[in-house]
Design a protein around this motif. Structure first.
Motif, PDB file in Angstrom:
ATOM      1  N   PRO A  10      -2.017   4.166   5.032  1.00 57.84           N
ATOM      2  CA  PRO A  10      -0.622   4.222   4.223  1.00 57.84           C
ATOM      3  C   PRO A  10       0.335   4.644   4.770  1.00 57.84           C
ATOM      4  O   PRO A  10       1.460   4.705   4.455  1.00 57.84           O
ATOM      5  CB  PRO A  10      -1.084   5.443   3.262  1.00 57.84           C
ATOM      6  N   GLY A  85      -0.020  -2.924   5.866  1.00 55.76           N
ATOM      7  CA  GLY A  85      -0.035  -1.618   5.360  1.00 55.76           C
ATOM      8  C   GLY A  85      -1.190  -1.586   4.249  1.00 55.76           C
ATOM      9  O   GLY A  85      -1.826  -2.390   3.797  1.00 55.76           O
ATOM     10  N   GLY A  86      -1.857  -0.445   4.283  1.00 53.07           N
ATOM     11  CA  GLY A  86      -2.855   0.043   3.331  1.00 53.07           C
ATOM     12  C   GLY A  86      -4.045  -0.918   3.664  1.00 53.07           C
ATOM     13  O   GLY A  86      -4.511  -0.893   4.717  1.00 53.07           O
ATOM     14  N   ASP A  87      -4.538  -1.543   2.544  1.00 55.98           N
ATOM     15  CA  ASP A  87      -5.657  -2.517   2.879  1.00 55.98           C
ATOM     16  C   ASP A  87      -5.074  -3.916   2.589  1.00 55.98           C
ATOM     17  O   ASP A  87      -4.135  -4.055   1.980  1.00 55.98           O
ATOM     18  CB  ASP A  87      -6.612  -2.210   1.600  1.00 55.98           C
ATOM     19  N   VAL A  90      -5.180  -5.870  -0.871  1.00 56.94           N
ATOM     20  CA  VAL A  90      -4.614  -5.201  -1.969  1.00 56.94           C
ATOM     21  C   VAL A  90      -2.987  -5.239  -1.834  1.00 56.94           C
ATOM     22  O   VAL A  90      -2.148  -5.018  -1.127  1.00 56.94           O
ATOM     23  CB  VAL A  90      -4.669  -3.813  -2.011  1.00 56.94           C
ATOM     24  N   PHE A  91      -2.641  -6.388  -3.002  1.00 53.34           N
ATOM     25  CA  PHE A  91      -1.092  -6.908  -2.974  1.00 53.34           C
ATOM     26  C   PHE A  91      -0.615  -6.991  -1.390  1.00 53.34           C
ATOM     27  O   PHE A  91       0.691  -6.932  -1.317  1.00 53.34           O
ATOM     28  CB  PHE A  91      -0.390  -5.819  -3.558  1.00 53.34           C
ATOM     29  N   SER A 115      -6.134   1.970   1.066  1.00 52.40           N
ATOM     30  CA  SER A 115      -4.968   1.711   0.142  1.00 52.40           C
ATOM     31  C   SER A 115      -4.110   2.735   0.048  1.00 52.40           C
ATOM     32  O   SER A 115      -4.722   3.897  -0.429  1.00 52.40           O
ATOM     33  CB  SER A 115      -5.616   0.870  -0.897  1.00 52.40           C
ATOM     34  N   SER A 116      -2.826   2.764  -0.245  1.00 50.22           N
ATOM     35  CA  SER A 116      -1.911   3.706  -0.821  1.00 50.22           C
ATOM     36  C   SER A 116      -2.335   3.668  -2.282  1.00 50.22           C
ATOM     37  O   SER A 116      -2.061   4.901  -2.915  1.00 50.22           O
ATOM     38  CB  SER A 116      -0.285   3.152  -0.797  1.00 50.22           C
ATOM     39  N   LEU A 167       1.891   0.030  -8.126  1.00 46.09           N
ATOM     40  CA  LEU A 167       2.521  -0.272  -6.665  1.00 46.09           C
ATOM     41  C   LEU A 167       3.814  -1.202  -6.957  1.00 46.09           C
ATOM     42  O   LEU A 167       3.675  -2.013  -7.732  1.00 46.09           O
ATOM     43  CB  LEU A 167       1.329  -1.130  -5.693  1.00 46.09           C
ATOM     44  N   MET A 168       4.551  -1.038  -6.054  1.00 48.94           N
ATOM     45  CA  MET A 168       5.782  -1.848  -5.768  1.00 48.94           C
ATOM     46  C   MET A 168       6.558  -1.803  -7.183  1.00 48.94           C
ATOM     47  O   MET A 168       7.107  -2.846  -7.684  1.00 48.94           O
ATOM     48  CB  MET A 168       5.550  -3.357  -5.831  1.00 48.94           C
ATOM     49  N   VAL A 194       5.082   9.128  -5.842  1.00 45.78           N
ATOM     50  CA  VAL A 194       4.786   9.536  -4.618  1.00 45.78           C
ATOM     51  C   VAL A 194       5.460   8.512  -3.575  1.00 45.78           C
ATOM     52  O   VAL A 194       4.970   7.418  -3.548  1.00 45.78           O
ATOM     53  CB  VAL A 194       3.102   9.604  -4.229  1.00 45.78           C
ATOM     54  N   ALA A 196       6.410   7.418   0.272  1.00 43.39           N
ATOM     55  CA  ALA A 196       6.261   7.560   1.572  1.00 43.39           C
ATOM     56  C   ALA A 196       4.849   8.570   1.872  1.00 43.39           C
ATOM     57  O   ALA A 196       5.031   9.457   2.786  1.00 43.39           O
ATOM     58  CB  ALA A 196       7.470   8.072   2.313  1.00 43.39           C
ATOM     59  N   ALA A 197       4.019   8.188   1.174  1.00 45.72           N
ATOM     60  CA  ALA A 197       2.924   9.082   1.101  1.00 45.72           C
ATOM     61  C   ALA A 197       2.177   9.362   2.473  1.00 45.72           C
ATOM     62  O   ALA A 197       2.142   7.849   3.621  1.00 45.72           O
ATOM     63  CB  ALA A 197       1.785   8.770   0.218  1.00 45.72           C
ATOM     64  N   ALA A 221       6.764   3.653  -2.971  1.00 50.35           N
ATOM     65  CA  ALA A 221       6.428   4.477  -3.983  1.00 50.35           C
ATOM     66  C   ALA A 221       5.219   4.035  -4.684  1.00 50.35           C
ATOM     67  O   ALA A 221       5.179   2.826  -4.986  1.00 50.35           O
ATOM     68  CB  ALA A 221       7.512   5.125  -4.883  1.00 50.35           C
ATOM     69  N   THR A 222       4.337   4.946  -4.852  1.00 52.20           N
ATOM     70  CA  THR A 222       3.103   4.708  -5.806  1.00 52.20           C
ATOM     71  C   THR A 222       3.305   5.637  -6.763  1.00 52.20           C
ATOM     72  O   THR A 222       3.478   6.683  -6.637  1.00 52.20           O
ATOM     73  CB  THR A 222       1.731   5.050  -4.940  1.00 52.20           C
TER      74      THR A 222
HETATM   75  C1  LIG Z   1       3.293  -5.066  -0.801  1.00 52.61           C
HETATM   76  S1  LIG Z   1       2.229  -3.707  -1.467  1.00 52.61           S
HETATM   77  C2  LIG Z   1       1.036  -3.493  -0.224  1.00 52.61           C
HETATM   78  C3  LIG Z   1       0.046  -2.406  -0.673  1.00 52.61           C
HETATM   79  C4  LIG Z   1      -0.888  -2.140   0.700  1.00 52.61           C
HETATM   80  N1  LIG Z   1      -1.899  -3.443   0.926  1.00 52.61           N
HETATM   81  C5  LIG Z   1      -1.843  -1.032   0.237  1.00 52.61           C
HETATM   82  O1  LIG Z   1      -3.322  -1.198   0.084  1.00 52.61           O
HETATM   83  O2  LIG Z   1      -1.259   0.085   0.277  1.00 52.61           O
HETATM   84  C6  LIG Z   1       3.680  -2.291  -0.953  1.00 52.61           C
HETATM   85  C7  LIG Z   1       3.452  -1.173  -1.780  1.00 52.61           C
HETATM   86  O3  LIG Z   1       2.391  -0.263  -1.423  1.00 52.61           O
HETATM   87  C8  LIG Z   1       2.870   0.801  -1.987  1.00 52.61           C
HETATM   88  N2  LIG Z   1       3.070   1.765  -0.655  1.00 52.61           N
HETATM   89  C9  LIG Z   1       2.551   1.474   0.627  1.00 52.61           C
HETATM   90  N3  LIG Z   1       2.840   2.281   1.444  1.00 52.61           N
HETATM   91  C10 LIG Z   1       2.960   3.507   0.836  1.00 52.61           C
HETATM   92  C11 LIG Z   1       3.184   4.926   0.990  1.00 52.61           C
HETATM   93  N4  LIG Z   1       3.289   5.415   2.335  1.00 52.61           N
HETATM   94  N5  LIG Z   1       3.448   5.794   0.051  1.00 52.61           N
HETATM   95  C12 LIG Z   1       3.688   5.420  -1.327  1.00 52.61           C
HETATM   96  N6  LIG Z   1       3.199   4.215  -1.772  1.00 52.61           N
HETATM   97  C13 LIG Z   1       3.250   3.313  -0.582  1.00 52.61           C
HETATM   98  C14 LIG Z   1       4.271   0.894  -2.441  1.00 52.61           C
HETATM   99  O4  LIG Z   1       4.103   1.084  -3.938  1.00 52.61           O
HETATM  100  C15 LIG Z   1       4.732  -0.378  -1.909  1.00 52.61           C
HETATM  101  O5  LIG Z   1       5.729  -0.892  -2.779  1.00 52.61           O
END
Ligand SMILES: C[S@@+](CC[C@H](N)C(=O)[O-])C[C@H]1O[C@@H](n2cnc3c(N)ncnc32)[C@H](O)[C@@H]1O
Length: 239
Positions: A10, A85-87, A90-91, A115-116, A167-168, A194, A196-197, A221-222
């Motif tokens: 994240p 980013g994240g996994d 996932v999106f 994942s976030s 998400l998003m 949340v 920038a977690a 934000a999540t």
């Molecule tokens: C395109 S999606 C990718 C998600 C990513 N694959 C995951 O598993 O976290 C991007 C979204 O993930 C969420 N996100 C990613 N990093 C984040 C963080 N540090 N804090 C909060 N939300 C986050 C937000 O909702 C952002 O709009």
């Protein structure tokens, strides 16, 4: 000759997997998204770094171009890391990238990331399930216009109960909250957004379904919706 689709986690560089960090440190080329930038110091000093991330205000690199870069790099170099980013699945359009590599005959694998979906609530002290309070959680994209999704779909979500993780959804949160209220979710349902977690910029906005739309929530934000969003484990004595 392998492209590794690596989940960066994240944001906090300590939240990448051991395997992901090892591959990143040995990659010839790193192709990365914007939210994976904090991880770049883990790359080898001589690695070629390719930024395909969307920056606010700049034109995004088309997915077809990212696929082309990955196929070409996979044919030329021994170790390519596609850092997402994240996994990655996932999106994140990781499935499309994997399909493009498979179609081109380029070997690839997937290294999961935190994942976030889970990291953001955890960083805010919000448990997504709690015995007796929430027996499930559902993850939604908030990217689509909530008005264009049939009300019956929102009603099914409310009937299901449990926690909702969006998400998003930062720019659509007012519309999402309206649709959930119209579908019968109580206006006083707790919400935790949340931002920038796990990074130094982390900020948690706590509110309720009828009020969250009036709060500016910056991206990324999540957003956690449900009774669990009222909990903050960080402030529970002894936890
Ligand atoms: C395109 S999606 C990718 C998600 C990513 N694959 C995951 O598993 O976290 C991007 C979204 O993930 C969420 N996100 C990613 N990093 C984040 C963080 N540090 N804090 C909060 N939300 C986050 C937000 O909702 C952002 O709009």
């Amino acid at each position: 000759m392998t492209v590794h689709l690596v989940g960066a986690g994240p944001g906090d560089p300590e939240l990448i997997s051991v395997r992901g960090a090892r591959l990143l440190a040995s990659a010839d080329v790193v192709v990365h998204d914007r939210l994976a930038r904090p991880l770049l110091p883990l790359a080898a000093p001589g690695a070629e770094i390719v930024d395909v991330g969307k920056s606010p205000g700049s034109a995004p690199v088309p997915q077809s171009e990212i696929n082309r870069i990955l196929v070409e790099a996979g044919r030329r170099y021994a170790c390519v890391v596609r850092l997402k980013g994240g996994d990655p699945l996932v999106f994140g359009r990781g499935a499309e990238e994997a399909a493009a590599l498979a179609a081109a005959g380029v070997p690839f694998d997937v290294v999961p990331g935190i994942s976030s979906v889970l990291a953001a609530p955890a960083a805010a002290g919000v448990p997504v399930t709690v015995r007796g309070t929430s027996r499930s959680f559902t993850v939604l994209t908030g990217h689509e216009d909530p008005e264009l999704i049939p009300l019956a779909w929102w009603e099914a979500l409310v009937t299901l109960g449990g926690t909702i993780v969006v998400l998003m959804g930062a720019s659509n949160i007012a519309g999402i909250a309206d649709r959930l209220c119209s579908a019968g979710m109580p206006a006083a349902t707790p919400v935790a957004a949340v931002h920038a977690a796990t990074t130094p910029a982390q900020h948690v906005h706590r509110s309720t379904l009828d009020r969250i739309g009036a709060i500016p929530v910056p991206s990324p934000a999540t957003i956690v919706i449900g009774d669990v969003a009222a909990i903050d484990l960080r402030s529970v004595p002894g936890v």
